[in-house]
Design an enzyme around this catalytic site. Sequence first.
Site: not given
Ligand code: MSP
Length: 506
Positions: A17, A143, A295, A298, A146, A125, A128, A20
């Site tokens: 998403h 948690c 919201k 379109k 979560h 958790c 986590c 990431h």
């Molecule tokens: N697998 C672990 C990371 C291991 S690194 C040795 C992990 N993965 S994750 O897929 O859950 O998250 C990866 C990254 O995405 C994290 O840095 C997390 O902060 C980031 N994000 C996930 N959701 C986010 C937002 N909504 N906004 C910004 N970054 C966020 O954690």
Amino acid sequence: MSYYVTTPIYYVNGEPHLGHAYTTIAADVLARHMRQRGEDVFFLTGTDEHGEPVAQAAEKLGITPRELGDANAVRFKELAVALNATNDFFIRTTDPEHMAKVAEVVQRIYDNGHVYAGHYEGWYCPRCADFKTESELVDGNQCPIHRIVLEIETEDNWFFRLSAFQERLEQLYAEHPDFVTPQNRYNEALSFIKSGLRDFSLSRQRLKWGVPVPWDDSQVIYVWIDALLNYYTALSYARPGEDLTDRFWPATVHLIGKDILKFHAVIWPALLMAADLPVPERVGIHGFLLLGEHKMSKSLGNVIEPFRVVELYGEDALRFYAMREVSFGSDGEVSPEGFETRYNTELANEYGNLASRTLAMIGRYRDGVVPDAKPATEVAGEFEGLRQAVCERLDAVEITPALDEIWRRIKLLNRYVTEEEPWQLAKDEAQAERLDEVLYTLAEGLRVVSVLLHPFMPRTVERLLEALGREDLSLDGAQLGAVGGGAELGELGQLFPRVEAEASAA
Ligand code: MSP
């Protein structure tokens, strides 16, 4: 100089998403910028495929963790491609080379006397993959991240003597005030260290999905240790037949979100110390993009879905929006309407229009050849120090302020057009020299901001620079007046076309 930048490796328990995409974009901006500066760059991203979060998600779907990993790792790779990210390698923690190296490093930590057999009992958790202290729990036994009800888990497993590294970590922080940025995150990590470090279990007994503990194959290595080590292991096999470790280790900067601060700013340096390895130079923390429901727009619906945005607007618009909307380091809202507003006002009206007006006027008044002149003094003054400022900001991982520096100059060039009114100058032959100066200043200003913008919006900038007849991307040339007139302009279609919602209804 070598520059090694990493993103976290993403869990394959779900689809990618915008959260990431965010870190991948940021890391790519830094990597591209450093390449422009002539640095020797390595940029790593990848997927985290072991451990409970993935094993549980696979179980729910009735497939094996490997099947889930294989399916979603592809999606994360596709995301990097869709974003036009220039990662030098994509690591998967299921790579056999990674797993072998993890076992090797963990064995070294054991041989160095930092591991002991112990018994653990605590609130755990599984999402986590981490134990929680009583004080972290919310609403009794949930948690804090979560919001799921936790249970007390007990296990006999292998412990890492984190507590033994307290002093060395404090010393690291004292000697390296930039080890964690921004400052508030440094303070948070340091106070966590100072509050007293507890040993934690380095292995899991019940789980099978992971790297076996080298001296006890009834257990697997804790997923976070396996995952953190990716930054180090990747260098040993990213290039077949070549080991890049000496060239790029220690990492220059690990970019991560604030939720995984403790792992990167406390546990990771301690593990490296325990294995006699140098620690990274910096951990750069970003905040959370708040991806709430909004919201309906379109064309985009109610969430910013990265593949969808790229399909409709191109990756550069998404890259720009992500780096611009929420200051890197802070939390902030993102929304489809916010995206469309920035697309229309800043990309189409400010940058796109500046480009099309400049090219059109040079076409009309100077037969499509940039006149030779000196940059106008008032604009030159405003551009003074720009390149340096952008470099300093990006060295400090202040990505949004770096983009602000550039954008301020784009606005300034637009004001300059309005004030100088080249179309009036063009009516008066006596003003020919003045018009040359204005048109040259605009073309040159546009070139300089574009070179600096390249890491943020590579494809757009390449198109624009080609139309400007000046394709050099090196940062040396990112100064007003560095390039003279004489370039023949090419065609530039619309850089940021309006997107019709109807066209995207399918
Ligand atoms: N697998 C672990 C990371 C291991 S690194 C040795 C992990 N993965 S994750 O897929 O859950 O998250 C990866 C990254 O995405 C994290 O840095 C997390 O902060 C980031 N994000 C996930 N959701 C986010 C937002 N909504 N906004 C910004 N970054 C966020 O954690």
